[in-house]
Design an enzyme around this catalytic site. Structure first.
Site, PDB file in Angstrom:
ATOM      1  N   SER A 152       1.007  -1.298   0.011  1.00 47.67           N
ATOM      2  CA  SER A 152       0.123  -0.246   0.081  1.00 47.67           C
ATOM      3  C   SER A 152       0.963   0.689  -0.574  1.00 47.67           C
ATOM      4  O   SER A 152       2.146   1.077   0.527  1.00 47.67           O
ATOM      5  CB  SER A 152      -0.599   0.423   1.319  1.00 47.67           C
ATOM      6  N   TYR A 164      -0.254  -0.766  10.257  1.00 51.75           N
ATOM      7  CA  TYR A 164      -0.410  -1.272   9.242  1.00 51.75           C
ATOM      8  C   TYR A 164       0.801  -0.770   7.550  1.00 51.75           C
ATOM      9  O   TYR A 164       0.789  -1.407   7.186  1.00 51.75           O
ATOM     10  CB  TYR A 164      -1.669  -0.949   8.163  1.00 51.75           C
ATOM     11  N   LYS A 168       2.813  -3.474   5.374  1.00 56.80           N
ATOM     12  CA  LYS A 168       3.290  -3.212   4.219  1.00 56.80           C
ATOM     13  C   LYS A 168       4.511  -2.783   3.806  1.00 56.80           C
ATOM     14  O   LYS A 168       4.556  -2.316   2.428  1.00 56.80           O
ATOM     15  CB  LYS A 168       1.968  -2.293   3.570  1.00 56.80           C
TER      16      LYS A 168
HETATM   17  N1  LIG Z   1      -8.582  -1.007  -1.221  1.00 55.71           N
HETATM   18  C1  LIG Z   1      -7.436  -0.104  -0.782  1.00 55.71           C
HETATM   19  O1  LIG Z   1      -7.755   1.254  -1.117  1.00 55.71           O
HETATM   20  C2  LIG Z   1      -6.456  -0.455  -0.963  1.00 55.71           C
HETATM   21  C3  LIG Z   1      -4.875   0.110  -0.900  1.00 55.71           C
HETATM   22  C4  LIG Z   1      -3.726  -0.658  -0.433  1.00 55.71           C
HETATM   23  C5  LIG Z   1      -4.019  -1.860  -0.534  1.00 55.71           C
HETATM   24  N2  LIG Z   1      -4.977  -2.891  -0.191  1.00 55.71           N
HETATM   25  C6  LIG Z   1      -5.072  -4.081   0.169  1.00 55.71           C
HETATM   26  O2  LIG Z   1      -5.474  -4.698  -0.935  1.00 55.71           O
HETATM   27  C7  LIG Z   1      -5.677  -5.876  -0.497  1.00 55.71           C
HETATM   28  C8  LIG Z   1      -7.213  -6.223  -0.264  1.00 55.71           C
HETATM   29  O3  LIG Z   1      -7.753  -5.583   0.388  1.00 55.71           O
HETATM   30  P1  LIG Z   1      -9.802  -4.990  -0.904  1.00 55.71           P
HETATM   31  O4  LIG Z   1      -9.322  -3.487  -0.062  1.00 55.71           O
HETATM   32  O5  LIG Z   1     -10.043  -5.893  -2.189  1.00 55.71           O
HETATM   33  O6  LIG Z   1      -9.797  -5.779   1.143  1.00 55.71           O
HETATM   34  P2  LIG Z   1     -11.247  -6.130   0.721  1.00 55.71           P
HETATM   35  O7  LIG Z   1     -12.111  -6.151   2.200  1.00 55.71           O
HETATM   36  O8  LIG Z   1     -12.810  -5.562  -0.249  1.00 55.71           O
HETATM   37  O9  LIG Z   1     -11.386  -7.700   0.243  1.00 55.71           O
HETATM   38  C9  LIG Z   1     -10.083  -8.644   1.587  1.00 55.71           C
HETATM   39  C10 LIG Z   1     -10.500  -9.390   1.488  1.00 55.71           C
HETATM   40  O10 LIG Z   1      -9.599 -10.444   2.235  1.00 55.71           O
HETATM   41  C11 LIG Z   1     -10.022 -11.266   2.908  1.00 55.71           C
HETATM   42  N3  LIG Z   1      -9.330 -11.363   4.592  1.00 55.71           N
HETATM   43  C12 LIG Z   1      -9.178 -10.557   5.396  1.00 55.71           C
HETATM   44  N4  LIG Z   1      -8.889 -11.551   6.451  1.00 55.71           N
HETATM   45  C13 LIG Z   1      -8.028 -12.335   5.850  1.00 55.71           C
HETATM   46  C14 LIG Z   1      -7.548 -13.591   6.287  1.00 55.71           C
HETATM   47  N5  LIG Z   1      -6.841 -13.908   7.541  1.00 55.71           N
HETATM   48  N6  LIG Z   1      -7.850 -14.969   5.369  1.00 55.71           N
HETATM   49  C15 LIG Z   1      -7.561 -15.189   4.416  1.00 55.71           C
HETATM   50  N7  LIG Z   1      -8.771 -13.825   4.042  1.00 55.71           N
HETATM   51  C16 LIG Z   1      -8.964 -13.282   4.756  1.00 55.71           C
HETATM   52  C17 LIG Z   1     -11.271 -11.000   3.559  1.00 55.71           C
HETATM   53  O11 LIG Z   1     -12.768 -12.132   4.105  1.00 55.71           O
HETATM   54  C18 LIG Z   1     -12.200 -10.124   2.347  1.00 55.71           C
HETATM   55  O12 LIG Z   1     -12.701 -11.080   0.789  1.00 55.71           O
HETATM   56  C19 LIG Z   1      -4.966  -5.786   0.977  1.00 55.71           C
HETATM   57  O13 LIG Z   1      -4.222  -6.239   1.101  1.00 55.71           O
HETATM   58  C20 LIG Z   1      -5.128  -4.571   1.585  1.00 55.71           C
HETATM   59  O14 LIG Z   1      -4.841  -4.143   2.230  1.00 55.71           O
HETATM   60  C21 LIG Z   1      -6.417  -2.186  -0.666  1.00 55.71           C
END
Ligand SMILES: NC(=O)c1ccc[n+]([C@@H]2O[C@H](COP(=O)([O-])OP(=O)(O)OC[C@H]3O[C@@H](n4cnc5c(N)ncnc54)[C@H](O)[C@@H]3O)[C@@H](O)[C@H]2O)c1
Length: 276
Positions: A152, A164, A168
């Site tokens: 991130s 976080y 990250k």
């Molecule tokens: N959305 C953003 O703006 C953003 C920005 C930077 C990084 N990220 C990263 O992207 C990745 C995906 O996030 P997202 O935004 O799609 O979130 P989201 O919540 O839409 O999807 C994440 C999925 O991961 C699953 N999950 C969470 N903890 C888990 C675990 N311990 N074991 C198995 N599955 C698990 C959840 O059930 C969910 O279905 C993450 O690593 C997040 O930190 C997201």
């Protein structure tokens, strides 16, 4: 011609959000996908969608933080698809607080999910990847495998995210180290650091409203205040947050054969914001 025909791919946290779109994209390009999520229902739904499109997928439900999970995940890929070609370490969530209010539980929950789990998964995958790479080398063939770790722009520091942002940033160190350790195995190890992508983690919150996600029985507050969303849009050169499909596209760049000579790199997918 699909670019990933026959490849075996693992995508953690692929029941929702970005991971879901990564799983669908890899499958659309011909990969056979192990779909993991904490929650069974969305994981099975993604498997169903892939199969409905004529692809191959299998679910491996459970938390990436469970001590036996990595071995179970690897054996699901090996049993069903006879190997591992792609691993996307994507599962994750946020659990924010300023440092003086952050508990040990908050700290370790985020470290366990974003840092320890990818470490264990990659360690468990090593014997499978190494045996395949050695056999291919003996035959005089170069077969590239792909690891994409999800980071991130918060890795560069973000208020309320001591846990976080540390995790990250840590995954970037792991990415660069494994790129060096696994180069001899022809494994490309890269990371994608997202900016603001529209998922349930970044849902806009109006006034005193709140949104939560349930992570292993804990109701965790997520979302961004509408004011912050508006401010964020002004700071993004492309003028809006990204969609999960756009986010998945950037992960795919590191999974396709055109990136075979790229390793140890961090790609920022943030519409123009961000440096780490
Ligand atoms: N959305 C953003 O703006 C953003 C920005 C930077 C990084 N990220 C990263 O992207 C990745 C995906 O996030 P997202 O935004 O799609 O979130 P989201 O919540 O839409 O999807 C994440 C999925 O991961 C699953 N999950 C969470 N903890 C888990 C675990 N311990 N074991 C198995 N599955 C698990 C959840 O059930 C969910 O279905 C993450 O690593 C997040 O930190 C997201």
């Amino acid at each position: 011609m699909t670019k990933l025909a026959g490849k075996s791919a693992i995508v953690t946290g692929s029941g929702r959000g970005i991971g879901r779109e990564v799983a669908l994209k890899l499958a659309a390009e011909g990969a056979r996908v192990v779909v993991n999520d904490l929650d069974a229902e969305p994981a099975h739904e993604v498997v169903g969608l892939i199969k409905a499109q004529g692809g191959e997928a299998v679910a491996c439900v459970g938390s990436v933080t469970a001590s036996d999970f990595a071995d179970r995940l690897v054996s699901t890929a090996v049993t069903n698809y006879q190997g591992i070609d792609i691993i996307v370490n994507n599962a994750g969530f946020t659990w924010d607080n300023v440092i003086q209010k952050m508990t040990d539980e908050q700290w370790y929950a985020i470290m366990d999910c974003h840092l320890t789990a990818p470490f264990r998964i990659l360690r468990a995958a090593y014997p499978v990847i190494s045996a395949a790479a050695k056999a291919e080398a003996a035959e005089g063939r170069e077969v590239f495998r792909k690891i994409v770790n999800i980071s991130s722009v918060s890795a560069g520091g973000n208020v309320g995210q001591a846990n976080y942002s540390t995790a990250k940033a840590g995954i970037l160190g792991m990415t660069r180290t494994l790129a060096k350790e696994w180069g001899r195995l022809k494994v490309n190890v890269n990371a994608v650091a997202f900016g603001h992508i529209e998922t349930r983690l970044t849902v806009p919150i109006a006034g005193k409203e709140s949104a939560t996600v349930n992570i292993e029985g804990r109701e965790i507050k997520v979302g961004i205040s509408e004011a912050l969303v508006e401010q964020s849009k002004k700071m993004i050169p492309l003028g809006r947050p990204g969609t999960p499909v756009e986010a998945a596209g950037s992960v795919y760049l590191f999974c396709q054969p055109e990136s075979n000579y790229v390793t140890g790199q961090v790609l920022i997918c943030g519409g123009g914001i961000g440096s780490i």
